[in-house]
Motif scaffolding. Structure first.
Motif, PDB file in Angstrom:
ATOM      1  N   GLU A 292      18.163  35.934 157.519  1.00  0.00           N
ATOM      2  CA  GLU A 292      17.761  35.692 158.845  1.00  0.00           C
ATOM      3  C   GLU A 292      16.388  36.067 159.282  1.00  0.00           C
ATOM      4  O   GLU A 292      16.043  37.187 158.861  1.00  0.00           O
ATOM      5  CB  GLU A 292      18.627  36.163 160.160  1.00  0.00           C
ATOM      6  CG  GLU A 292      18.547  35.524 161.256  1.00  0.00           C
ATOM      7  CD  GLU A 292      19.594  36.086 162.399  1.00  0.00           C
ATOM      8  OE1 GLU A 292      19.690  35.015 163.381  1.00  0.00           O
ATOM      9  OE2 GLU A 292      20.157  36.962 161.914  1.00  0.00           O
TER      10      GLU A 292
ATOM     11  N   GLN B  66       1.507  32.463 154.878  1.00  0.00           N
ATOM     12  CA  GLN B  66       2.170  31.086 155.127  1.00  0.00           C
ATOM     13  C   GLN B  66       2.944  31.099 155.955  1.00  0.00           C
ATOM     14  O   GLN B  66       3.096  30.444 156.966  1.00  0.00           O
ATOM     15  CB  GLN B  66       2.780  30.433 153.646  1.00  0.00           C
ATOM     16  CG  GLN B  66       3.426  29.308 153.844  1.00  0.00           C
ATOM     17  CD  GLN B  66       2.420  28.309 154.063  1.00  0.00           C
ATOM     18  OE1 GLN B  66       1.799  27.959 153.465  1.00  0.00           O
ATOM     19  NE2 GLN B  66       2.545  27.578 155.119  1.00  0.00           N
TER      20      GLN B  66
ATOM     21  N   ASP C 250       3.103  29.287 159.634  1.00  0.00           N
ATOM     22  CA  ASP C 250       4.120  28.515 160.143  1.00  0.00           C
ATOM     23  C   ASP C 250       4.298  28.842 161.495  1.00  0.00           C
ATOM     24  O   ASP C 250       4.686  27.906 162.425  1.00  0.00           O
ATOM     25  CB  ASP C 250       5.305  28.505 159.330  1.00  0.00           C
ATOM     26  CG  ASP C 250       5.232  27.852 158.373  1.00  0.00           C
ATOM     27  OD1 ASP C 250       4.453  27.067 157.643  1.00  0.00           O
ATOM     28  OD2 ASP C 250       6.055  27.974 156.854  1.00  0.00           O
TER      29      ASP C 250
ATOM     30  N   VAL D 248       7.344  23.496 162.615  1.00  0.00           N
ATOM     31  CA  VAL D 248       6.513  23.420 161.502  1.00  0.00           C
ATOM     32  C   VAL D 248       6.594  21.977 160.961  1.00  0.00           C
ATOM     33  O   VAL D 248       7.726  21.300 161.071  1.00  0.00           O
ATOM     34  CB  VAL D 248       7.462  24.185 160.385  1.00  0.00           C
ATOM     35  CG1 VAL D 248       6.824  24.215 158.970  1.00  0.00           C
ATOM     36  CG2 VAL D 248       7.373  25.768 160.746  1.00  0.00           C
TER      37      VAL D 248
ATOM     38  N   LYS E  56       1.177  16.438 163.004  1.00  0.00           N
ATOM     39  CA  LYS E  56       0.684  15.004 162.946  1.00  0.00           C
ATOM     40  C   LYS E  56       1.361  14.417 163.924  1.00  0.00           C
ATOM     41  O   LYS E  56       1.253  13.000 164.203  1.00  0.00           O
ATOM     42  CB  LYS E  56       0.745  14.438 161.671  1.00  0.00           C
ATOM     43  CG  LYS E  56      -0.415  15.018 160.560  1.00  0.00           C
ATOM     44  CD  LYS E  56      -0.628  13.995 159.534  1.00  0.00           C
ATOM     45  CE  LYS E  56      -1.736  14.393 158.634  1.00  0.00           C
ATOM     46  NZ  LYS E  56      -1.678  13.970 157.719  1.00  0.00           N
TER      47      LYS E  56
ATOM     48  N   LEU F  98      -5.534  28.252 157.065  1.00  0.00           N
ATOM     49  CA  LEU F  98      -4.556  27.998 156.016  1.00  0.00           C
ATOM     50  C   LEU F  98      -4.608  26.517 155.793  1.00  0.00           C
ATOM     51  O   LEU F  98      -4.353  25.797 154.580  1.00  0.00           O
ATOM     52  CB  LEU F  98      -3.079  28.509 156.078  1.00  0.00           C
ATOM     53  CG  LEU F  98      -2.694  28.950 154.864  1.00  0.00           C
ATOM     54  CD1 LEU F  98      -3.136  30.219 154.071  1.00  0.00           C
ATOM     55  CD2 LEU F  98      -1.150  29.371 154.877  1.00  0.00           C
TER      56      LEU F  98
ATOM     57  N   ALA G 192      12.304  34.041 173.587  1.00  0.00           N
ATOM     58  CA  ALA G 192      11.231  33.119 173.545  1.00  0.00           C
ATOM     59  C   ALA G 192      11.995  31.799 173.301  1.00  0.00           C
ATOM     60  O   ALA G 192      13.009  31.624 172.820  1.00  0.00           O
ATOM     61  CB  ALA G 192      10.644  33.573 172.469  1.00  0.00           C
ATOM     62  N   GLY G 193      11.197  30.782 173.357  1.00  0.00           N
ATOM     63  CA  GLY G 193      11.587  29.459 173.220  1.00  0.00           C
ATOM     64  C   GLY G 193      12.646  29.016 173.805  1.00  0.00           C
ATOM     65  O   GLY G 193      13.348  28.115 173.465  1.00  0.00           O
TER      66      GLY G 193
ATOM     67  N   THR H 143      12.871  27.474 176.530  1.00  0.00           N
ATOM     68  CA  THR H 143      12.627  26.124 176.995  1.00  0.00           C
ATOM     69  C   THR H 143      11.348  25.599 176.476  1.00  0.00           C
ATOM     70  O   THR H 143      10.134  26.234 176.145  1.00  0.00           O
ATOM     71  CB  THR H 143      12.657  25.924 178.547  1.00  0.00           C
ATOM     72  OG1 THR H 143      11.906  24.800 178.737  1.00  0.00           O
ATOM     73  CG2 THR H 143      11.790  27.147 179.027  1.00  0.00           C
TER      74      THR H 143
ATOM     75  N   LYS I  95      16.010  28.975 183.231  1.00  0.00           N
ATOM     76  CA  LYS I  95      16.667  27.631 183.013  1.00  0.00           C
ATOM     77  C   LYS I  95      16.655  27.524 181.377  1.00  0.00           C
ATOM     78  O   LYS I  95      15.890  28.006 180.459  1.00  0.00           O
ATOM     79  CB  LYS I  95      15.659  26.689 183.410  1.00  0.00           C
ATOM     80  CG  LYS I  95      15.643  26.419 184.848  1.00  0.00           C
ATOM     81  CD  LYS I  95      16.086  25.216 185.517  1.00  0.00           C
ATOM     82  CE  LYS I  95      16.103  25.568 186.861  1.00  0.00           C
ATOM     83  NZ  LYS I  95      16.456  24.074 187.668  1.00  0.00           N
TER      84      LYS I  95
ATOM     85  N   ARG J 271      17.494  24.634 178.001  1.00  0.00           N
ATOM     86  CA  ARG J 271      17.442  23.317 177.638  1.00  0.00           C
ATOM     87  C   ARG J 271      18.669  22.935 176.646  1.00  0.00           C
ATOM     88  O   ARG J 271      18.845  24.014 175.513  1.00  0.00           O
ATOM     89  CB  ARG J 271      16.353  22.758 176.860  1.00  0.00           C
ATOM     90  CG  ARG J 271      16.025  21.258 176.882  1.00  0.00           C
ATOM     91  CD  ARG J 271      14.859  21.184 176.199  1.00  0.00           C
ATOM     92  NE  ARG J 271      14.286  19.584 176.395  1.00  0.00           N
ATOM     93  CZ  ARG J 271      14.037  18.866 177.183  1.00  0.00           C
ATOM     94  NH1 ARG J 271      14.148  19.608 178.433  1.00  0.00           N
ATOM     95  NH2 ARG J 271      13.694  17.657 177.153  1.00  0.00           N
TER      96      ARG J 271
ATOM     97  N   GLU K 182      19.207  27.261 173.005  1.00  0.00           N
ATOM     98  CA  GLU K 182      19.013  27.306 171.535  1.00  0.00           C
ATOM     99  C   GLU K 182      19.668  28.740 171.252  1.00  0.00           C
ATOM    100  O   GLU K 182      19.589  29.101 169.899  1.00  0.00           O
ATOM    101  CB  GLU K 182      17.611  27.376 171.153  1.00  0.00           C
ATOM    102  CG  GLU K 182      17.148  25.936 170.769  1.00  0.00           C
ATOM    103  CD  GLU K 182      15.577  25.651 170.693  1.00  0.00           C
ATOM    104  OE1 GLU K 182      14.930  26.929 170.922  1.00  0.00           O
ATOM    105  OE2 GLU K 182      15.012  24.624 170.591  1.00  0.00           O
ATOM    106  N   GLN K 183      19.740  29.570 172.257  1.00  0.00           N
ATOM    107  CA  GLN K 183      20.191  30.970 171.714  1.00  0.00           C
ATOM    108  C   GLN K 183      21.612  31.055 172.052  1.00  0.00           C
ATOM    109  O   GLN K 183      22.158  32.100 172.148  1.00  0.00           O
ATOM    110  CB  GLN K 183      19.415  32.273 172.677  1.00  0.00           C
ATOM    111  CG  GLN K 183      18.002  32.101 172.679  1.00  0.00           C
ATOM    112  CD  GLN K 183      17.336  32.736 173.789  1.00  0.00           C
ATOM    113  OE1 GLN K 183      17.774  33.764 174.092  1.00  0.00           O
ATOM    114  NE2 GLN K 183      16.522  31.991 174.225  1.00  0.00           N
TER     115      GLN K 183
ATOM    116  N   ARG L  28      24.907  32.789 163.775  1.00  0.00           N
ATOM    117  CA  ARG L  28      25.209  32.974 162.404  1.00  0.00           C
ATOM    118  C   ARG L  28      26.363  33.940 161.980  1.00  0.00           C
ATOM    119  O   ARG L  28      26.682  34.779 162.640  1.00  0.00           O
ATOM    120  CB  ARG L  28      23.835  33.750 161.885  1.00  0.00           C
ATOM    121  CG  ARG L  28      22.833  32.728 161.646  1.00  0.00           C
ATOM    122  CD  ARG L  28      21.480  33.624 161.066  1.00  0.00           C
ATOM    123  NE  ARG L  28      21.744  34.116 159.761  1.00  0.00           N
ATOM    124  CZ  ARG L  28      21.235  33.732 158.745  1.00  0.00           C
ATOM    125  NH1 ARG L  28      20.530  32.827 158.832  1.00  0.00           N
ATOM    126  NH2 ARG L  28      21.417  34.291 157.396  1.00  0.00           N
TER     127      ARG L  28
END
Lengths: 345, 434, 43, 638
Positions: free
Chosen positions: B127, B138, B142, B152, B156, B280, B314-315, B317, D54, D56, D246-247, D576
């Motif tokens: 993980e 690299q 990413d 990733v 484009k 890169l 993080a992430g 939303t 919030k 998603r 996602e979590q 996981r």
């Protein structure tokens, strides 16, 4: 009915004679050829003919008063099936598949002889006779079995347990599940969404329909749309890329994969297994273009775990070719074999 | 075989002993010789089958994890045993035969499964924990691509955007539109050219004619290309590429927000990752992670550095704004303020797009003969302008400048707040309250 | 009813019905997925 | 009269109460998401606008307020994965599988009861009606013991989860909290209804009360099916999570969590599977009783019972491959990666076994039907042609089981010149396999038609035409299936998939039209002789046992496949598996484990049957049941 059965018997005798002749080289073994492309159905039809033939034969023999006992019919048919699979089909069928077919054959023979009570009794009769041993001959036979069967069983188990020095069996998943993305020359390609940048229509956009239209006949391949000759120097766009891919192919790949892309190149038989045959409908025809890209770029050493035992000498071409060259080669392989890359929607 | 037998004995000696005891008991207690013989015989069969059963269990026990293809053999042994027993114990005959049949089927299938090739799925990939300093270039790149484009391999894709929000203004590929900000293709090599630009006035920040002279007092100017990139992120108005300044300031001020500050707030490692990708993807080896971070430390004072993003999940939303913020923050998070002048919103002095006084202008534009959109009311018009900017392009501004992703990147609540606010902004009137 | 008891007529009638039925069903279901009998030959 | 009216009122009250019980969980549940979900979030929003986070939805892509904790990141060790000196996964596998076997058995049997009881009510023949009624009662009696065993096994399963996978289970139960409570309440409703249904059998025998009793069985089945749907939502969530970000943080919409991408296909597949499984188990019970019975009368009864159970089971077995096909399609649509792992990658060998199993099921069914023709006079005219059916079946089966990747020695590999065999390679791909299985199913339909008309001769005026028509229809169906299978080779792989639809349509046309036509033709047909129940060969009963065992085995196999396709995820792409057993077992190990599960299930279910026969002895109402001397003693035999 009788006429039908006689006809069947005729077919049976003729078929048996022909098969025997072909196996023992009395008649040329190509008298009835398994024609490439039609073989699967041809094989089924042949077996069907033999079944009809045997039915007719047994009917006629019965009518003539020389009926073959059900017991021997059953065993005979099974033996015939095994011999047919072993000798008739070329290239030879692997032992594992023959074992499966043999088991299925055994089960179906059992189902056939025991389908109704009368048949089942007829089938059991010889066994019962030996077990009952009313006559001296039968009694002798029973004793013989009593000695022979344990020896046979013992022999088999000894054979099975004896340590042998055999080549290990090849078990490999030919098309392992690809990774989600692969990195070639520092760039990451997501296999599900990446596209061959050279599969383009005259406007320069990715267009599989356009390139598919350049291939006229599936499977047999290599037939071109009129005026679609990639070897023409004046070509632009898709056909030009095909040509460039061809050049790369014949500089790098054809030594192993062959100039007909059938996996029988100059060096092919130095390897075990021999290189992939792209003209086979089971290879590139049922894979996505990005899968091929991944395999070409990473080669044998890039196979995932399930591709064990990684028996492939394919070099990781990313060390020798640029990304563009790999895409062009892939393009060429599809064009030349006449297959379309697989898509999922 | 020998150890199997001893194992079977050690497991089943009790049962065997009881059966043996029974044997003796029958021998002694039953008077009738025929019955005695039968009982003794049955017990004897029982002992044998019991022993076979324990052998089978012992086989299972020792070979449970092994590769042994002998496992089905023990099942077959049980099958044979049951059928033999069924011959003698007629009372239980049916049950034994059925059991034997079931054992046989299970044994057959088990054997079939063992006969097929054995492939074991490997352990999962380790993980990924974001330990920035141990990443290969690299991997770092990413991460950078994820920050810029949201994933990733997405660089484009049209409209792909990550938390860095860079593609809102910048283009990244040759030939792509970049009217609000420079195309970033070739940035690593271009950095040095910029440093040589007299306007940059390397080493002498006080001579700069831009609105901001230094990233922070005493930071100095960039000495290397990488430091130039870092400075551009930390202090966009320290050097403005000609033609990309806020309109009307004569390229003295940049519309770009400082990336390390809210609302984008990239941490230093994240900025380093973004840079690593920039290098890169063009096939240039990026400086080491430490050097990248160092270049930023030069321009971002300790107090301003955002804390590691790992603290808050993080992430969660992919939205820029979810509508819970006050409207000025929505304008800031959506980066509207970079291009538009919005009365009443602090910092919204952009001139790339029209001034937003929709309370007055919206109804005029709907009546415009060139208007081809579907809006009937000012609020509908504003909504349409956000979600589908090309529906009507205010003259003399060019089309395709405003990103078309706001429909996905702003929640319905945020859009509503924007529309509410803008529809109250009227020319000549004081701006509405936030 | 005698026509129906004539095996030859019966075979022909049932052939027409069944072949028609299967062709219709195949055509309809293949058409739904952008396929038809002539997919192979069409270009 | 007054007594009867009182009974009537009482029974209607009982019915209402049951409907109330059924609705109770929903009523209780309705406010619960509101309390559990929105209200605290609303409060929090009032208190501090910034604290509201919030998220998603990973599948529905909608926004939601985060109300749950993120999926725990487990580490190997006694905290997240406490264990014995053994593979926890295997223990859990065992507990799960046993619970599932019993669960599906007790869900399927009431459905049979419902069907059979209904048949008994509508049958005009009084004697037959009584027999049907008795049969339904026998069924429910068996399921009663199994029912409590199901609950016990469920408890064991929960304890296994709690003790061996605490982190995972607390996460799952955190998300499914309201669902689990509804589930528990539904379970109460289910047992209440079942007991009233069972103990009220004799009291509610006649007329109007019988209808009440019948509608009770409908309610019972509705509850049971809903129960299963709820349980399916858990595995559906594990395979294709939705309703969380996602979590893995729960976003407050319980319907999203339940209604995941694979929920509906799983539901359908499981209902059909349960029914076929239940039919198999009851058929095996009948076979066992048949083999054990000493009198002709008993033999006749259990022969008949086995036939009914088999017919019901097979009726649900036939659509099962198509439901499976739908499920596979949805899996591909959800994650292509998952689909490839299943069909072409790591788990492909398990599908070879599965193909073998499907073949075995249909082969045994056919064999049973042929044997069953032996108990009716007049079927001899068909028996002669069985050998051709055997041949067609065998061809279809051989094509169906030919593996795509063949096992071979290097010498053979060289001789073949590559992995692909020019003849057999063509059998290995989907197009041929679809043809194979459709040929097998069509042949099964043909066997059924022959069986149904075995002892009858049609008397309708168009009998000759009808016979010829049926023959032509079957011939054309075979031709059509094979033609489409061959045609598939000439068109690209992604389009080829579309050909399976007309193939299936052909098979289903055979099924429906031929059955319908046959029953019209056989109306008032001349009987050549009676069906002599009990005169069937012992071999046929072994075919039934084979059917049942194979089905049990296949259920275990498919469950394993479905579960292991998640690879190293507890909840796919959300949580996981960090235990030391996050790898996928070999085929052989899985096969051994499944065999062990199957054998344990059968040993225990034989014990349940034995318990059932004990009660039959005590209750001398219908003294036909318990047969002295045939009472098995599993305790001594195992």
């Amino acid at each position: 009915m009788k006429a039908l059965m006689s006809l069947g018997a005729l077919i049976g005798v003729a078929g048996l004679l022909l098969l025997g002749g072909m196996v023992f080289d009395v008649v040329p073994s190509t008298t009835i050829r398994l024609v490439e492309g039609y073989m699967p159905i041809q094989m089924l039809l042949e077996v069907a003919c033999y079944v009809i033939g045997f039915t007719g034969l047994s009917y006629i023999m019965g009518a003539m008063g020389m009926a073959i006992p059900r017991f021997w019919q059953g065993i005979g048919f099974w033996v015939f099936l095994m011999l047919y699979l072993k000798f008739r089909v070329y290239p030879p069928i692997p032992f594992s598949v023959r074992a499966m077919y043999g088991t299925v054959g055994l089960v179906t023979v059992f189902m056939w002889v025991s389908a109704n009570e009368e048949d089942w009794n007829k089938f059991k009769q010889p066994i019962m006779n030996v077990l009952d041993a009313q006559t001296g001959m039968k009694r002798l036979l029973r004793y013989a079995y009593l000695v022979a069967i344990p020896i046979l069983v013992g022999g088999f188990s000894f054979n099975a347990m004896m340590p042998k020095s055999e080549e290990p069996i090849e078990l490999r998943t030919v098309h392992p599940a690809p990774p989600a993305s692969t990195k070639v020359h520092g760039k990451t390609y997501t296999l599900q969404t990446s596209q061959n940048p050279y599969r383009v229509n005259p406007e320069g956009k990715y267009d599989q329909e356009f390139s598919n239209a350049n291939i006229v006949e599936q499977g047999m391949g290599r037939l071109m749309k009129p005026n679609a000759n990639p070897w023409d120097d004046k070509n632009q766009g898709y056909l030009k890329y095909v040509r460039e891919g061809g050049e790369i192919f014949f500089q790098n790949c054809h030594f192993c994969h062959g100039d007909n892309l059938n996996g029988r190149g100059l060096h092919a038989f130095a390897f075990n297994p021999i290189p992939a045959n792209f003209t086979d409908p089971g290879t590139i025809a049922q894979l996505q273009e990005t899968f091929i890209f991944w395999r070409v770029a990473k080669g044998g050493i890039g196979l995932p775990n399930e591709g064990f035992p990684w028996a492939s000498v394919m070099p990781p071409w990313e060390q020798h070719l640029t990304v563009d060259e790999i895409w062009k080669v892939v393009l060429f392989e599809y064009w030349h074999t006449g297959y379309y890359p697989r898509t999922w929607d | 075989m020998g150890n199997l037998i001893s194992e079977a004995f050690s497991m089943g000696w009790m049962a065997l002993a009881i059966l043996a005891g029974l044997l003796v008991y029958f021998q002694v207690s039953i008077g009738d010789p025929a019955a005695k013989k039968r009982a003794v015989f049955k017990t004897f069969i029982g002992i044998i089958s019991c022993f076979l059963l324990f052998m089978a269990i012992a086989n299972y026990k020792t070979n449970f994890y092994g590769e042994s293809r002998l496992l089905p053999v023990s099942l077959v042994m049980i099958t044979v045993t049951t059928f033999i027993m069924a011959l003698y114990f007629t009372n239980l005959g049916a049950l034994l035969k059925i059991g034997g049949m079931m054992f046989f089927v299970a044994a057959f299938l088990s054997g079939y499964g063992n006969w097929l090739p054995q492939v074991e799925g490997g352990f999962p990939p380790v993980e990924e924990k974001k330990t920035w300093d141990s990443m290969t270039p690299q991997q770092l790149a990413d991460e950078g691509e994820k920050i810029i484009f949201g994933g990733v391999g997405k660089n484009k894709e049209q409209g792909a955007i990550g938390k860095g929000q860079c593609p809102l203004c910048h283009a990244f590929h040759a030939g792509m539109l970049g009217e609000r900000a420079p195309n970033l293709l070739g940035l690593p090599t271009r950095g040095n050219e910029r440093l040589d630009d007299p306007k940059y006035s390397k080493g002498n920040p006080s001579k700069r004619e831009y609105e901001v002279k230094e990233a922070f007092p005493g930071s100095g100017t960039a000495e290397t290309a990488q430091e130039y990139i870092a400075e551009s992120h930390a202090c966009p108005s320290c050097y403005v590429v000609a033609g990309y300044g806020v309109k009307g300031t004569n390229d003295k001020q940049s519309p770009m927000p400082a990336i390390h500050k809210p609302p984008i707030s990239l941490s230093l490692p994240e900025l380093a990752a973004v840079d690593a990708w920039m290098y890169l993807r063009e096939g240039i080896d990026p400086p080491s992670f430490e050097d990248l971070v160092k270049s930023y430390e030069k321009f971002i004072p300790e107090a301003d550095r955002p804390k590691q993003a790992d603290e808050k999940p993080a992430g969660a939303t992919s939205l820029m704004a979810d509508g819970s913020e006050p409207v000025d923050q929505i304008f800031a998070k959506g980066q509207c303020i970079s291009c538009h002048t919005i009365p009443g919103i602090p910092g919204a002095v952009g001139t790339i797009g029209p001034k937003l006084e929709e309370g007055t202008t919206a109804s005029q534009r709907i009546k415009d003969p060139t208007y081809k959109g579907t809006a009937k009311s000012p609020t509908e018009y504003i909504m349409e302008s956000i979600v589908d900017p090309s529906a009507f392009v205010v003259k003399p501004f060019p089309d395709n400048t405003m990103p078309k992703v706001f429909g996905q990147k702003l929640s319905a609540g945020a859009l509503k707040k924007i529309v509410d606010y803008l529809s109250q902004v009227k020319t000549g009137a004081p701006p509405p309250k936030i | 009813m005698s026509a129906l008891n004539n095996p030859v007529v019966a075979v022909i009638v049932s052939l027409i019905i069944t072949v028609g039925y299967f062709v219709f069903v195949d055509h309809y279901l293949m058409d739904m997925q952008g396929l038809d009998f002539w997919y192979l030959f069409r270009n | 009269m007054g007594l009867l009216a009182g009974k009537r009122v009482f029974s209607i009250m009982a019915l209402c109460m049951m409907v109330g019980l059924l609705l109770l969980p929903i009523v209780v549940a309705l406010p619960s998401p509101a309390i559990g979900g929105d209200a605290p979030a609303g409060d929090a929003a009032k208190k501090d606008g910034d604290k509201v986070e919030k998220g998603r939805d990973v599948y529905y892509k909608t926004e939601g307020i985060v109300v749950g904790a993120p999926a725990p990141k487990t580490t190997d060790g006694p905290k997240d994965y406490p264990r014995y000196n053994f593979e926890s996964r295997v223990l859990l596998w065992f507990a799960n599988q046993q619970h599932l076997y019993y669960g599906s058995f007790v869900l399927a049997v009431p459905i049979f009861c419902m069907i059979i009881e209904f048949m008994g009510v509508v049958t005009k023949d009084k004697a037959l009606a009584k027999r049907y009624d008795q049969l339904a009662y026998d069924f429910i009696k068996i399921s009663l013991t199994a029912y409590s065993l199901t609950a016990i096994l469920g408890g064991i399963l929960i304890f296994t989860f709690l003790t061996l996978y605490p982190a995972f289970f607390s996460y799952l139960s955190g998300i499914f909290r309201p669902v689990m409570h509804i589930y528990a309440l539904m379970f109460v409703a289910e047992s209440g209804t079942l007991y009233i249904y069972y103990y009220g059998w004799d009291k509610m025998k006649e007329g109007f009360l019988k209808w009440i009793h019948l509608s009770m069985s409908v309610i019972l089945n509705v509850i049971g099916t809903l129960l299963m749907f709820l349980a399916n939502s858990w595995i559906g969530f594990m395979m294709s999570p939705a309703g969380v970000d996602e979590q893995g943080r729960y976003l407050g919409n319980i319907w999203h969590v339940i209604h995941t991408a694979l929920w509906n296909p799983l539901n359908l597949h499981r209902i059909l599977g349960n029914m076929a499984f239940g039919g198999g188990v009851v058929a095996a019970y009948a076979a066992y009783k048949f083999l054990a019975s000493k009198t002709d009368e008993d033999r006749a009864h259990y022969d008949w019972m086995g036939y009914i159970a088999m017919a019901l089971g097979v009726a649900f077995l036939i659509p099962l491959p198509f439901a499976g096909y739908w499920l596979m399609r949805e899996v591909y649509a959800y994650r292509q990666q998952m689909g490839i792992t299943l069909m072409g990658g790591l788990l492909a060998w398990l599908f070879i076994i599965q193909a073998t199993m499907i073949g075995i099921l249909f082969l045994s069914t056919n064999y049973y039907l042929w044997q069953a023709m032996g108990r009716m006079r007049g079927a001899e005219k068909y028996q002669r042609y069985i050998k051709y059916l055997v041949f067609i079946l065998a061809c279809g089966y051989m094509v169906f089981i030919t593996p795509h990747t063949m096992v071979m020695t290097p010498a053979e590999l060289k001789a073949m010149g590559g992995q692909q065999h020019p003849v057999l390679g063509n059998y290995g791909v989907m197009s041929a396999k679809n043809g194979g299985i459709n040929v097998i199913i069509t042949t099964t339909v043909l066997s059924f038609v022959w069986y149904m008309r075995g002892n009858k001769v049609s008397t309708v005026s168009w009998a000759k035409f009808g016979n010829i028509f049926m023959g032509v229809f079957f011939a054309c169906a075979y031709f059509n299936i094979i033609f489409l299978a061959v045609y598939g080779y000439y068109i690209p792989a992604n389009v080829r998939v579309g050909l399976s639809v007309p193939q299936v349509a052909t098979t289903l046309s055979c099924l429906f039209f031929m059955f319908a036509l046959n029953s019209v033709m056989m109306k008032g047909a001349k009987q050549m002789g009676p069906i002599e129940w009990g005169k069937i060969s012992a071999r046929s009963q072994y075919a039934l046992i084979m059917l049942a065992t194979a089905f049990t085995w296949m259920m275990g196999l498919m469950g394993y496949i479905r579960s292991s396709v998640r690879l190293f995820w507890h909840v796919n792409e959300i949580m996981r598996d960090n235990s030391p057993w996050a790898y996928t077992h070999t085929v052989g190990f899985a096969a051994n484990m499944i065999s062990a599960n199957v054998l344990f299930f059968w040993i225990s279910i034989l014990f349940v049957f034995w318990l059932g026969s004990l009660t039959a002895k005590k209750v001398p109402v219908e003294s036909r049941a318990g047969i002295p001397g045939s009472v098995p003693q599993p305790a001594a035999s195992h």
